[in-house]
Design a protein around this motif. Structure first.
Motif, PDB file in Angstrom:
ATOM      1  N   UNK A 257      47.622 -38.795-120.717  1.00 20.83           N
ATOM      2  CA  UNK A 257      48.992 -39.301-120.773  1.00 20.83           C
ATOM      3  C   UNK A 257      49.992 -38.210-120.381  1.00 20.83           C
ATOM      4  N   UNK A 258      49.777 -37.001-120.916  1.00 20.67           N
ATOM      5  CA  UNK A 258      50.673 -35.878-120.585  1.00 20.67           C
ATOM      6  C   UNK A 258      50.532 -35.495-119.112  1.00 20.67           C
ATOM      7  N   UNK A 259      49.276 -35.450-118.644  1.00 20.84           N
ATOM      8  CA  UNK A 259      49.050 -35.090-117.248  1.00 20.84           C
ATOM      9  C   UNK A 259      49.649 -36.110-116.278  1.00 20.84           C
ATOM     10  N   UNK A 260      49.598 -37.382-116.660  1.00 20.96           N
ATOM     11  CA  UNK A 260      50.206 -38.396-115.792  1.00 20.96           C
ATOM     12  C   UNK A 260      51.720 -38.208-115.716  1.00 20.96           C
ATOM     13  N   UNK A 261      52.322 -37.771-116.837  1.00 24.69           N
ATOM     14  CA  UNK A 261      53.763 -37.490-116.829  1.00 24.69           C
ATOM     15  C   UNK A 261      54.080 -36.282-115.954  1.00 24.69           C
ATOM     16  N   UNK A 262      53.208 -35.255-116.041  1.00 30.91           N
ATOM     17  CA  UNK A 262      53.408 -34.065-115.197  1.00 30.91           C
ATOM     18  C   UNK A 262      53.251 -34.436-113.725  1.00 30.91           C
ATOM     19  N   UNK A 263      52.226 -35.224-113.424  1.00 29.60           N
ATOM     20  CA  UNK A 263      52.004 -35.641-112.030  1.00 29.60           C
ATOM     21  C   UNK A 263      53.171 -36.474-111.507  1.00 29.60           C
ATOM     22  N   UNK A 264      53.680 -37.370-112.354  1.00 28.19           N
ATOM     23  CA  UNK A 264      54.828 -38.187-111.948  1.00 28.19           C
ATOM     24  C   UNK A 264      56.040 -37.299-111.660  1.00 28.19           C
ATOM     25  N   UNK A 265      56.189 -36.247-112.469  1.00 26.08           N
ATOM     26  CA  UNK A 265      57.310 -35.313-112.280  1.00 26.08           C
ATOM     27  C   UNK A 265      57.195 -34.618-110.915  1.00 26.08           C
ATOM     28  N   UNK A 266      55.991 -34.127-110.605  1.00 25.53           N
ATOM     29  CA  UNK A 266      55.799 -33.426-109.332  1.00 25.53           C
ATOM     30  C   UNK A 266      55.782 -34.395-108.154  1.00 25.53           C
ATOM     31  N   UNK A 267      55.303 -35.614-108.352  1.00 28.89           N
ATOM     32  CA  UNK A 267      55.355 -36.611-107.285  1.00 28.89           C
ATOM     33  C   UNK A 267      56.805 -36.892-106.878  1.00 28.89           C
ATOM     34  N   UNK A 268      57.684 -36.923-107.879  1.00 31.30           N
ATOM     35  CA  UNK A 268      59.107 -37.127-107.586  1.00 31.30           C
ATOM     36  C   UNK A 268      59.669 -35.946-106.792  1.00 31.30           C
TER      37      UNK A 268
END
Length: 525
Positions: A257-268
């Motif tokens: 869950x945390x990693x998906x949030x980090x990935x979403x942050x960098x994807x943006x």
């Protein structure tokens, strides 16, 4: 609205771009520094749409061609912006380029005479030929009466190329940072939101490591008679227990869950980087499209107002044509085919330059050097020019004939209201004839000032070297005259890059910041 950039910060990418483009970035340090001028918004001037419409109608200018009416309002007849003229040779790995003119800018006002001086090979003639469209310029723009008559797209194409290189490097960097952040490794610069997520991922990973460590404790067998004990072993096989799997599943769920949030942050961030790069690329593609349109829709009536007097009075005249045919050739190209009117104009121009009507039926080899140059002047004047480019018109003439040609050009300048670009080697002649002097060295402008100011306060070492070479008709002073030698090695531009800086209104010198401060101390009032 053009995409704005911080070009100074982009220089951190120079090493990468040098590697991928075989060192081409070295050509464009000045481009990067002055690049905003390519997309500069129009100045706050009152633009009359009716004036633009009337001007375009008079000269047959396509309304889509880039137009700067503010230049007409300032009485600037010619404006050269960041002109580059490169000549390429060879193919493949052996392809090279000769930078004849490298990033020069200057203006010519109506009725003004601007002298361009410098040694052979400095780019004077190439500048004149580029202005009159004998060459397709490599980069930059040339405006005549506020209308762009010539432009090059090399800078724009390279800007697209470098932007894509920066884009790839930035995305690669973001993906690396994303992978590190998902493993709990902090980056140098982080927002509070990202920092909290990375800290959370780091704590979960540490907890998972401790769980694995605890559940991997195994009983060590010891010889009989000794007390058994527990020991941690680095074994490849993990000890399986239902309890362990349940605990790890919960923690891995939190981690994902945390990693998906980090990935979403960098994807943006990657989307923003792509959008930013796409914005620059789209602006430059539109600019390239506009450049090609302007070059293919040049008003011939407008360009015909620029004429050139060539350096060699022999090679510039066709030996198989009579003087009359040579002079009226331009009229025929413009569509004037009335023989009587053309003959009348030819005779009028011959008399204007000090020749007679009988000379019209003769051939160039029947004239002296001075007379041939007068024929070249007549050929240019018959087109009724407003801007005359004189490419060393007196260099091949005797001293007495030089004075005659100079006096003739002076009279024509006043009588016809001509604006003149006078290209020459002789600074003393340029001082007498020109209002402003531009000094060139190896394709660059090193100093620009009014004639009086340049002779009073020569600042650049190369200008001083040129002035020291002027002979004076005094044998006493000539014996003690000391020549100043110039070498580019005397400048240290390794860290502080030079640019054309203004010492005082109308006086510019090519120097870095340290030299600029020294010149200010030496400047005379």
């Amino acid at each position: 609205m053009p995409i704005k950039r911080d070009y100074a910060k982009d220089e951190m990418m120079d090493n990468l771009i040098n590697k991928e483009t075989n060192g081409e970035i070295a050509d464009d340090h000045e481009d990067l520094k002055h690049a905003e001028e390519f997309n500069k918004e129009p100045e706050n001037v009152q633009i009359d749409p009716e004036e633009i419409k009337a001007f375009n109608s008079k000269y047959g200018v396509n309304r889509r061609v880039k137009n700067k009416p503010e230049l007409r309002q300032k009485n600037i007849i010619l404006s050269v912006k960041h002109l580059k003229q490169f000549f390429f040779y060879g193919v493949g790995r052996h392809r090279g380029k000769n930078k004849a003119v490298s990033n020069i800018s200057f203006d010519v006002h109506e009725g003004e005479c601007v002298g361009i001086v410098g040694e052979s090979g400095c780019g004077k003639t190439t500048t004149g030929r580029s202005i009159i469209k004998l060459y397709n310029i490599t980069s930059g723009s040339v405006y005549y009466r506020g209308v762009r008559i010539s432009a090059g797209d090399r800078w724009n194409r390279k800007e697209i190329k470098y932007t894509n290189i920066r884009r790839r490097a930035k995305i690669k960097e973001l993906k690396t940072l994303c992978a590190n952040a998902m493993n709990g490794v902090h980056a140098e610069e982080e927002t509070d939101q990202l920092k909290a997520l990375v800290d959370k991922a780091k704590k979960i990973l540490e907890k998972i490591a401790r769980i694995n460590e605890v559940f991997n404790i195994r009983l060590v067998r010891v010889p009989s008679g000794k007390t058994p004990h527990f020991s941690r072993r680095n074994t490849k096989a993990s000890i399986y227990t239902p309890e362990k799997e349940q605990v790890l599943a919960r923690e891995y769920g939190k981690l994902r869950q945390v990693q998906s949030q980090i990935k979403a942050y960098y994807d943006e961030m990657i989307r923003e980087a792509n959008a930013y790069a796409d914005g620059i690329v789209n602006v430059q593609r539109k600019e390239i499209e506009q450049i090609h349109f302007d070059n293919s829709h040049v008003s011939r009536k407008l360009v015909n107002e620029i004429q050139m007097i060539f350096q060699d009075p022999i090679d510039s005249l066709d030996p198989r044509m009579t003087v009359e045919d040579i002079i009226q050739e331009g009229l025929k190209i413009q569509g004037h085919h009335n023989k009587q009117q053309n003959h009348k104009k030819v005779v009028e121009m011959l008399e204007t330059v000090g020749l007679v009507a009988d000379h019209a039926s003769r051939y160039p080899h029947e004239f002296s050097g001075g007379q041939r140059q007068r024929i070249g002047i007549a050929r240019a004047l018959v087109m009724n020019p407003k801007l005359l480019i004189c490419d060393e018109p007196i260099s091949a003439l005797d001293v007495s004939i030089r004075a005659q040609v100079i006096n003739l050009l002076n009279e024509l300048k006043d009588d016809l209201g001509l604006s003149i670009i006078f290209i020459a080697h002789d600074l003393s002649v340029v001082k007498y004839f020109c209002d402003r002097i531009v000094v060139m060295y190896f394709g660059k402008i090193v100093e620009c000032a009014s004639s009086d100011e340049l002779f009073k306060n020569p600042m650049h070492p190369y200008t001083r070297a040129l002035l020291s070479a002027i002979p004076k008709p005094n044998p006493i002073t000539e014996k003690t005259r000391q020549r100043i030698l110039y070498s580019p090695a005397m400048h240290d531009y390794s860290t502080d890059l030079p640019e054309l800086r203004e010492l005082k209104p109308g006086h510019q010198v090519y120097c870095n910041q340290a030299e600029y401060e020294e010149y200010l101390k030496e400047l005379k009032d």
